[in-house]
Design a protein around this motif. Structure first.
Motif, mmCIF file in Angstrom:
data_model
loop_
_atom_site.group_PDB
_atom_site.id
_atom_site.type_symbol
_atom_site.label_atom_id
_atom_site.label_comp_id
_atom_site.label_asym_id
_atom_site.label_seq_id
_atom_site.Cartn_x
_atom_site.Cartn_y
_atom_site.Cartn_z
ATOM 1 N N UNK A 211 0.851 -1.187 0.000
ATOM 2 C CA UNK A 211 0.000 0.000 0.000
ATOM 3 C C UNK A 211 0.889 1.240 0.000
ATOM 4 N N UNK A 212 0.524 2.197 -0.838
ATOM 5 C CA UNK A 212 1.328 3.403 -1.007
ATOM 6 C C UNK A 212 0.453 4.637 -0.895
ATOM 7 N N UNK A 213 0.872 5.587 -0.102
ATOM 8 C CA UNK A 213 0.213 6.891 -0.056
ATOM 9 C C UNK A 213 1.209 7.945 -0.541
ATOM 10 N N UNK A 214 0.708 8.892 -1.323
ATOM 11 C CA UNK A 214 1.546 9.906 -1.945
ATOM 12 C C UNK A 214 0.921 11.277 -1.742
ATOM 13 N N UNK A 215 1.728 12.275 -1.418
ATOM 14 C CA UNK A 215 1.175 13.622 -1.294
ATOM 15 C C UNK A 215 2.229 14.658 -1.687
ATOM 16 N N UNK A 216 1.733 15.809 -2.147
ATOM 17 C CA UNK A 216 2.602 16.897 -2.565
ATOM 18 C C UNK A 216 1.765 18.067 -3.043
ATOM 19 N N UNK A 217 2.405 19.071 -3.615
ATOM 20 C CA UNK A 217 1.729 20.258 -4.118
ATOM 21 C C UNK A 217 2.040 20.448 -5.598
ATOM 22 N N UNK A 218 0.997 20.701 -6.387
ATOM 23 C CA UNK A 218 1.129 20.964 -7.821
ATOM 24 C C UNK A 218 0.700 22.392 -8.100
ATOM 25 N N UNK A 219 1.601 23.192 -8.650
ATOM 26 C CA UNK A 219 1.279 24.556 -9.031
ATOM 27 C C UNK A 219 1.300 24.720 -10.538
ATOM 28 N N UNK A 220 0.343 25.475 -11.069
ATOM 29 C CA UNK A 220 0.321 25.731 -12.506
ATOM 30 C C UNK A 220 -0.218 27.139 -12.771
ATOM 31 N N UNK A 221 0.318 27.747 -13.823
ATOM 32 C CA UNK A 221 -0.036 29.115 -14.213
ATOM 33 C C UNK A 221 -0.539 29.092 -15.649
ATOM 34 N N UNK A 222 -1.608 29.831 -15.907
ATOM 35 C CA UNK A 222 -2.172 29.874 -17.245
ATOM 36 C C UNK A 222 -2.324 31.289 -17.771
ATOM 37 N N UNK A 223 -2.268 31.399 -19.091
ATOM 38 C CA UNK A 223 -2.489 32.661 -19.788
ATOM 39 C C UNK A 223 -3.479 32.416 -20.925
ATOM 40 N N UNK A 224 -4.354 33.386 -21.165
ATOM 41 C CA UNK A 224 -5.323 33.271 -22.245
ATOM 42 C C UNK A 224 -5.471 34.622 -22.925
ATOM 43 N N UNK A 225 -5.236 34.626 -24.238
ATOM 44 C CA UNK A 225 -5.383 35.843 -25.039
ATOM 45 C C UNK A 225 -6.489 35.633 -26.059
ATOM 46 N N UNK A 226 -7.426 36.614 -26.136
ATOM 47 C CA UNK A 226 -8.538 36.560 -27.096
ATOM 48 C C UNK A 226 -8.544 37.860 -27.917
ATOM 49 N N UNK A 227 -7.647 37.963 -28.893
ATOM 50 C CA UNK A 227 -7.567 39.196 -29.687
ATOM 51 C C UNK A 227 -8.824 39.499 -30.483
ATOM 52 N N UNK A 228 -9.582 38.445 -30.814
ATOM 53 C CA UNK A 228 -10.831 38.644 -31.549
ATOM 54 C C UNK A 228 -11.799 37.540 -31.181
ATOM 55 N N UNK A 229 -13.026 37.682 -31.659
ATOM 56 C CA UNK A 229 -14.024 36.654 -31.418
ATOM 57 C C UNK A 229 -13.762 35.404 -32.247
#
Length: 419
Positions: A211-229
């Motif tokens: 049996x294995x238990x695993x833990x940690x922290x995951x960080x992620x950054x996002x960007x979104x550009x919508x120059x037009x429709x």
């Protein structure tokens, strides 16, 4: 009897390293589960779309597009996976099947002025395997026969990602967002081997539980550009994830010699702590809207390398590229249909011909299909996916390669409510 135990240990190694190891929480794969509702039906090509609660996972910057507080949930109503090692043991196929039901995503989004705050829970990996293989007239060693044999295995493996997201609209056409997930994984491996019968060696058996238990922290950054429709461009950057693992192992071996009447039995337990690592990655997404109600989306993902040891074994994660394509057509104002294609290529190293332990290398390719209903305050979606994989596994004692085939069939349902 000692030589019989050596043969039994070989059988056990074949089983463990032939299937169990590469299944550990998707160590070498990244698209084991289709996340969300609309996003899942579009093959996971959602980085440039990210218009609902699943944006917390695919691109948190997309949360900035949500103007009304909402709650969404999606579930894989039935997830059927098969994994077949061809001619793997005593010229017999070993087939493992997983039938699982679980929610794959849940999220709540709230507006705070120019900011969007979300809290989500994701299940990106899941296995629940019960497999039994029976053998007849097994020759473990030359001249050493057993009338019957049994390999019984239980494998459970699940990962949870839980945490907050925050998005901010920098300008009307540019958004940024971040998500911090707490990573928690739980895995269980139980395997029973039994051989009994002729040649005076009445019974030999082995039982192992890890049996294995695993833990940690995951960080992620996002960007979104919508120059037009007409189009949008998204970028998601994933930080490397250091993980802490606790592994508990129980092992029992026994034998009974009918000729001498000697019975032997041994039992051992152990608990170890170690560090693992999930590599960094990035996804570039493009969404095209050539006309009202029609969307094309493309994602290209890169995952880096990582290396660490697990129970004295070296885990070597190689860089890999994956791609996804999605399509949506709203045939009536309230009825969209969706389609997707995606790859789930393995990050495991290529197999060599040396008699050493190596994890399986299986690349899979999948398709998704779904439909939905949209009204002013809610959405409802149903869909399915099918994936087929092929690759190789290796006998750790001889270096011989064997073919591996995998199939995944999933039915999922999702819904959201605005409030």
């Amino acid at each position: 009897m000692r030589t019989v135990w050596k043969a039994l240990a070989v059988c056990f190694a074949v089983l463990v390293f032939g299937f169990v190891s590469p299944a550990m929480a998707g160590v070498y794969t990244y698209s084991d589960v289709m996340i969300g509702g609309r996003s899942a039906q579009m093959g996971g090509a959602y980085t440039g779309v990210a218009e609902d609660g699943s944006a917390a996972y695919f691109n948190p910057a997309g949360l900035g597009q949500i103007t009304t507080p909402s709650m969404s949930i999606s579930a894989n109503g039935l997830d059927i996976q098969t994994y077949t090692l061809e001619k793997r043991l005593f010229e017999q196929d070993l087939t493992f099947r997983s039938n699982a039901f679980y929610p794959s995503a849940w999220s709540v989004v709230q507006s705070l002025g120019e900011y969007r705050l979300a809290f989500s829970a994701i299940v990106p990996s899941n296995l629940d395997v019960i497999s039994t293989t029976n053998f007849r007239n097994v020759e473990l060693l030359p001249g050493q026969f057993f009338d019957v044999g049994l390999i019984d295995s239980r494998i459970k493996d699940r990962v949870y990602l839980i945490g907050p997201s925050l998005a901010y609209r920098i300008t009307p056409t540019l958004m940024v967002g971040a998500t911090l997930y707490y990573w928690y994984g739980e895995a269980l491996r139980e395997t029973t081997l039994f051989f009994g019968g002729a040649s005076g060696q009445s019974q030999v058996g082995q039982f192992s539980r890890t049996s294995t238990t695993t833990h940690g922290l995951l960080g992620q950054i996002g960007f979104l550009a919508k120059p037009s429709e007409r189009y949008a461009v998204g970028l998601l950057l994933r930080a490397p994830v250091p993980l802490d693992q606790t592994i508990k192992t129980d092992n029992q071996e026994y034998s009974f010699d009918a000729t001498s009447g000697i019975f032997t039995n041994s039992f051992s337990q152990s608990e170890t702590s170690q560090s693992a690592r999930r590599p960094p990655g990035a996804t570039l997404g493009l969404a095209l809207h050539p006309s009202l109600g029609r969307t094309f989306s493309f994602d290209l993902s890169y995952y880096g390398s990582a290396g660490y040891s697990v129970s004295s074994r070296e885990i070597d994660i190689r860089p890999v590229w994956n791609a996804a394509f999605g399509f949506e057509e709203v045939i009536r104002p309230k009825f969209p249909i969706r389609f997707g294609l995606y790859t789930n290529r393995s990050a495991a190293p290529r197999l060599n011909d040396r008699p050493t332990v190596q994890d399986d290398r299986v690349d899979s390719y999948g398709a998704t299909l779904g439909a939905g209903y949209i009204d002013e305050l809610s959405t409802f979606d149903v869909g399915m996916r099918y994936a087929l994989g092929k690759g190789k596994t290796k006998d750790a004692t001889t270096g011989e390669h064997f073919d591996v085939k995998s199939q995944v069939l999933t039915f999922f349902v999702s819904g959201s409510v605005l409030f």
